[in-house]
Design a protein around this motif. Structure first.
Motif, mmCIF file in Angstrom:
data_model
loop_
_atom_site.group_PDB
_atom_site.id
_atom_site.type_symbol
_atom_site.label_atom_id
_atom_site.label_comp_id
_atom_site.label_asym_id
_atom_site.label_seq_id
_atom_site.Cartn_x
_atom_site.Cartn_y
_atom_site.Cartn_z
ATOM 1 N N ASN A 210 0.846 -1.208 0.000
ATOM 2 C CA ASN A 210 0.000 0.000 0.000
ATOM 3 C C ASN A 210 0.875 1.249 0.000
ATOM 4 N N PHE A 211 0.999 1.895 -1.167
ATOM 5 C CA PHE A 211 1.797 3.109 -1.249
ATOM 6 C C PHE A 211 1.011 4.332 -0.782
ATOM 7 N N ILE A 212 -0.300 4.225 -0.723
ATOM 8 C CA ILE A 212 -1.158 5.212 -0.067
ATOM 9 C C ILE A 212 -1.945 4.456 0.996
ATOM 10 N N THR A 213 -1.855 4.888 2.225
ATOM 11 C CA THR A 213 -2.450 4.129 3.325
ATOM 12 C C THR A 213 -3.820 4.679 3.699
ATOM 13 N N LEU A 214 -4.678 3.792 4.145
ATOM 14 C CA LEU A 214 -5.949 4.177 4.742
ATOM 15 C C LEU A 214 -5.737 4.443 6.235
#
Length: 385
Positions: free
Chosen positions: A259-263
């Motif tokens: 995940n390169f953009i995290t939630l």
């Protein structure tokens, strides 16, 4: 501007202390227990640093099968034993802390217990329920303490959510989403291998699921799950699991290493509001229904090529935005609690029946992913009260 909501009350923190009082004028003992760390890798050396600040436990040595790690231990000021037998046969050793790969925990723990040592074991304590049941039986038989290092029961982000759950600060929580995301793949060497107990469900899932079990005092009705094998390893590089509890709570755990953009770390929904914690920096907020204002019809907004009232944001006067509450605080650290349990002065914060329940849950998360079915009637729940 942040407007205070009547349910949000600051909680004073109970800082752990090495000297604690129980009853009127009774001071509990502060004996120091000698600890040998078995497995002086990343976690073993981390334990050494933490215990160095503790007055109840003292690291007096280490053992590792790798010579280079024994040298590092000596450089760090901890004498290194030449073999495990020497550790077991040293009468000066009170506690053995196991920080090895998962597949050898059972043998090391049982042997230590049978040699009269108390044991702290890294998580997951084993990969299978039946193995931990044997370890628990030996602990009971020998009268030695076995405690699993489920240290993330002390994480402040979790303790904030626990405080909100316990106190109903945004109403009754009915959906709790817990996520840990990264983009570095599976770390280290042995965590890539099934035989050693690798994979993210056993590495991080054991923490997230343990937090759910510790917080939500209700039987799990069912679980569904999916494992990720994007990186081509023989073990999962991530997973998603959805737990349905009998009390109506839905809990979602997700771990990802791609995940390169995290939630957000936490996203929780209550009957009177929603809260989010972005990450371990504790950045977050709660948006709560304003009880002083009656229902206000939302105004339509343009959404794409259409209009919607359903998905329009609530009016400004209908909600209150709050900072997060102070976290619930345990009365002692993991290490102090362990020392108190050894001395017969406290109950363990991490109880073995809870650890067993989490292992059973993990086995059924694997089963649900393998069968692609909803798994029911598996929980070994024991009410806390």
């Amino acid at each position: 501007m942040v407007i205070r909501h009547p349910l949000f009350v600051d909680n004073s923190r109970n800082e752990p202390s090495s000297v604690k009082q129980e009853g009127e004028g009774k001071i509990l003992s502060t004996n120091t227990h000698s600890v040998v760390i078995v497995g002086y890798g990343g976690m073993g050396s981390y334990h050494a640093k933490l215990i160095a600040n503790n007055t109840r436990l003292k690291v007096t040595g280490t053992y590792d099968i790798l010579e280079e790690r024994r040298k590092v231990s000596e450089e760090d000021g901890y004498p290194a034993y030449e073999n495990y037998e020497a550790v077991l046969n040293d009468p000066a050793v009170d506690v053995i802390l196991i920080a090895t790969p998962n597949d050898v925990h059972k043998e090391l723990v049982i042997t230590a217990l049978r040699h009269g040592k108390h044991v702290i074991c890294e998580k997951p304590v084993t990969m299978f329920v039946k193995d931990f049941e044997e370890m628990m039986a030996v602990s009971e038989e020998t009268g030695r303490v076995l405690m699993v290092h489920q240290n993330r029961r002390w994480d402040e982000d979790f303790l904030i959510i626990k405080e909100m759950y316990d106190k109903g600060m945004i109403g009754d929580l009915f959906q709790i989403e817990s996520r840990v995301h990264g983009a570095n793949g599976i770390p280290g060497d042995w965590r890539h291998l099934e035989a050693y107990g690798g994979g993210m469900l056993l590495d991080w899932g054991v923490h997230l699921l343990d937090q759910f079990v510790f917080m939500i005092d209700s039987r799990i009705k069912s679980v569904t799950s999916r494992l990720s094998f994007i990186l081509g390893d023989e073990v999962d590089d991530g997973f998603e699991a959805t737990l349905e509890f009998e009390n109506g709570v839905t809990a979602i755990a997700e771990v990802g290493t791609t995940n390169f953009i995290t939630l957000p770390r936490w996203y929780v929904k209550g009957t009177e509001g929603t809260a989010v914690i972005e990450d371990w920096s504790l950045k977050g907020r709660a948006v709560i229904q304003n009880r002083e204002v009656g229902k206000v019809e939302p105004k339509p907004i343009k959404a794409g090529v259409g209009l919607t009232k359903t998905m329009a944001p609530p009016s400004e006067e209908a909600t209150l935005t709050e900072s997060l509450p102070e976290p619930f605080q345990h009365k002692s650290s993991f290490y102090d609690n362990f020392a108190d349990v050894v001395e017969g002065e406290a109950e363990p914060i991490v109880k073995n029946n809870e650890v067993l329940r989490v292992l059973n849950l993990i086995e059924n998360v694997f089963k649900a992913a393998r069968t692609r079915e909803v798994v029911k009637d598996f929980d070994i729940y024991e009410p806390k009260n």
